[in-house]
Design an enzyme around this catalytic site. Sequence first.
Site, PDB file in Angstrom:
ATOM      1  N   CYS A 247       2.704  -2.419  -6.727  1.00 57.48           N
ATOM      2  CA  CYS A 247       2.017  -1.598  -7.634  1.00 57.48           C
ATOM      3  C   CYS A 247       3.216  -0.813  -8.555  1.00 57.48           C
ATOM      4  CB  CYS A 247       1.187  -0.566  -7.014  1.00 57.48           C
ATOM      5  SG  CYS A 247      -0.155   0.211  -8.169  1.00 57.48           S
ATOM      6  N   TYR A 248       3.123   0.481  -8.720  1.00 55.47           N
ATOM      7  CA  TYR A 248       4.088   1.059  -9.528  1.00 55.47           C
ATOM      8  C   TYR A 248       5.469   0.453  -9.420  1.00 55.47           C
ATOM      9  CZ  TYR A 248       7.237   4.464 -11.890  1.00 55.47           C
ATOM     10  OH  TYR A 248       8.104   5.123 -12.537  1.00 55.47           O
TER      11      TYR A 248
ATOM     12  N   HIS B  90      -2.286  -3.773  -3.622  1.00 56.18           N
ATOM     13  CA  HIS B  90      -1.602  -3.245  -2.532  1.00 56.18           C
ATOM     14  C   HIS B  90      -1.742  -4.151  -0.794  1.00 56.18           C
ATOM     15  CE1 HIS B  90      -0.780   1.033  -4.039  1.00 56.18           C
ATOM     16  NE2 HIS B  90      -1.628   0.693  -4.828  1.00 56.18           N
TER      17      HIS B  90
ATOM     18  N   GLU C 166      -0.181  -3.649   1.766  1.00 58.82           N
ATOM     19  CA  GLU C 166      -0.356  -2.688   3.058  1.00 58.82           C
ATOM     20  C   GLU C 166      -1.513  -2.173   3.510  1.00 58.82           C
ATOM     21  OE1 GLU C 166       0.583  -1.708  -0.167  1.00 58.82           O
ATOM     22  OE2 GLU C 166       0.414   0.501  -0.589  1.00 58.82           O
TER      23      GLU C 166
ATOM     24  N   GLY D  30       3.185   4.491  -6.883  1.00 59.70           N
ATOM     25  CA  GLY D  30       3.311   5.669  -7.395  1.00 59.70           C
ATOM     26  C   GLY D  30       2.232   6.146  -8.761  1.00 59.70           C
TER      27      GLY D  30
ATOM     28  N   LYS E 189       3.982   8.231  15.842  1.00 60.83           N
ATOM     29  CA  LYS E 189       3.037   8.468  17.138  1.00 60.83           C
ATOM     30  C   LYS E 189       2.835   7.247  17.984  1.00 60.83           C
ATOM     31  CE  LYS E 189       1.227  12.077  19.103  1.00 60.83           C
ATOM     32  NZ  LYS E 189       1.759  13.560  19.177  1.00 60.83           N
TER      33      LYS E 189
ATOM     34  N   ASP F  67       4.854  13.669  23.212  1.00 61.91           N
ATOM     35  CA  ASP F  67       6.124  13.397  22.504  1.00 61.91           C
ATOM     36  C   ASP F  67       7.287  13.921  23.647  1.00 61.91           C
ATOM     37  OD1 ASP F  67       4.476  12.766  20.541  1.00 61.91           O
ATOM     38  OD2 ASP F  67       4.765  14.536  19.373  1.00 61.91           O
TER      39      ASP F  67
END
Length: 519
Positions: free
Chosen positions: A89-90, A177, A179, A62, A375, A236
């Site tokens: 992180c945060y 991070h 990710e 954040g 998606k 979709d």
Amino acid sequence: MTGTPADPAEETVLVVDFGAQYAQLIARRVREANVYSEIVPHTITADEVRAKAPTGIIFSGGPKSVHVEGAPQIDPEVYDLGVPVLGICYGAQLIAHQNDGTVGRNERGEYGRTELTVKDAGGSLLEGTPGTQTVWMSHFDAITDVPDTFDVIASTPDAPVAAFENADAGLYGVQYHPEVVHSPFGQHVIERFLGDACGASQAWTMASVIDTQVELIQQQVGDEGRVICALSGGVDSAVAAALVHKAVGDRLTCVYVDTGLMRKGESDQIVETFERHQKIELIHVSAAERFFEHLQGVIDPEQKRKTIGEQFIRVFEAAKASVEGAQYLVQGTLYPDVIESGTSDAAKIKSHHNVGGLPDDIEFELVEPLRSLFKDEVRAVGTELGLPDEIVWRQPFPGPGLGVRIIGEVTPEKVAVLQEADWIVREEIRLAGLDREIWQAFAVLPGVNSVGVMGDERTYADAVIIRAVTSEDAMTADWARLPYELLDRMSNRIINEVAGVNRVAYDITSKPPGTIEWE
Ligand code: XMP
């Protein structure tokens, strides 16, 4: 659209959003490790967490410092639930801050690639990763101390506690991070947390998603319920229809409204796929004339969108009246829509219309089997359900169709020109093997004539703009750096094959400041 999907999986990891750009990315990484994940706001209470019975919790990063007033916190009772928590992180700083550690202000921050030194073989979280490795950092504050019950398992030059764990308390944190792709062992660390700390079975697959959703749809609709689905030609609604068809069979009727603003060959493809191959009952309404009539003299983009949206609803309502007893309406709402509708108070840029943009007072109960999916997961479900690549991998297409790619009044003649030019652009992209790299590639008719010379004759004809963008989610986009040779082929073909066009230009505007569509 609010709320979360009901029981989409047996095991759920909650990603608590502390205002990170990366919360969605974290959720995706967890899903790539075959564990279902859901994003929740940091205001979630311990009771609400308990009710969701998560297998694990991840705190996102954040932008704030834990020391500033109003910095987002988490209900401290969350730490007492016996559910393992990984802070990123945060999120890691917050765990330290709320559990007697110290977060200090650094002289300078660490941004970008940084070398991480692993200690004690990485504890359980970093086990199996190299002693020194590259990680992606983006922080100013740093954890300087943690209580004795915590093990410091890695550090960097500016982050003495770059990773920690207290396995007994189920608390883990990484300052970097994991990710992002720039942390090459990041996914491994996320999987260590999921597998080792949380004991997740990692059994969430697209096949399991289909089984679960089929069951949920059957529960919702019961043995008698009749369902209708408006097909747009997009991925979709196609996948949602196929999924619902698997659940309720011939109690599903699809309605496809041909607005006359579709891409070349689109209507035939829909009939071919759904009626012939999928054997789904399809009401095909050809309403082009009606749309063109109402679009006469309409120039303003918003007015155009509203006109098309309104006519769509009229036609759909007439069609639905022929499906006796239908109480359920399928919508292809995706997870990013659910997340956004929970947070968004952004300025309205365009009145979006899609087959989901039906009015609020429509008397149907909604069936939204894709509500928990991103998606690319929807595409994977579509493939698993046997839909052809031409449907599963088609580009996003706006509800108002080619209407928002023709600047000025929309007429059948202009649509015919645009359909041909658009076909060439998309075909060339496909032949170049760029289909899956390019988010969208299409042609725009800007309504501008220019002077040219063809075969010694003066021409005064339409210009066509080629638009091709790369994007992750259409929220931002970059103009695609298409090879010159490819642009050359497109330009030559459009001018030679599309009557009434004598000039081709390439749009090199990113989003922002542009939008992907021209209107
Ligand atoms: P913009 O032009 O706003 O578009 O950058 C972002 C993405 O959304 C698509 N788009 C729409 N999709 N109904 C839809 O279902 C709409 O009214 C609509 N307008 C734009 C656009 O193609 C791009 O992928």
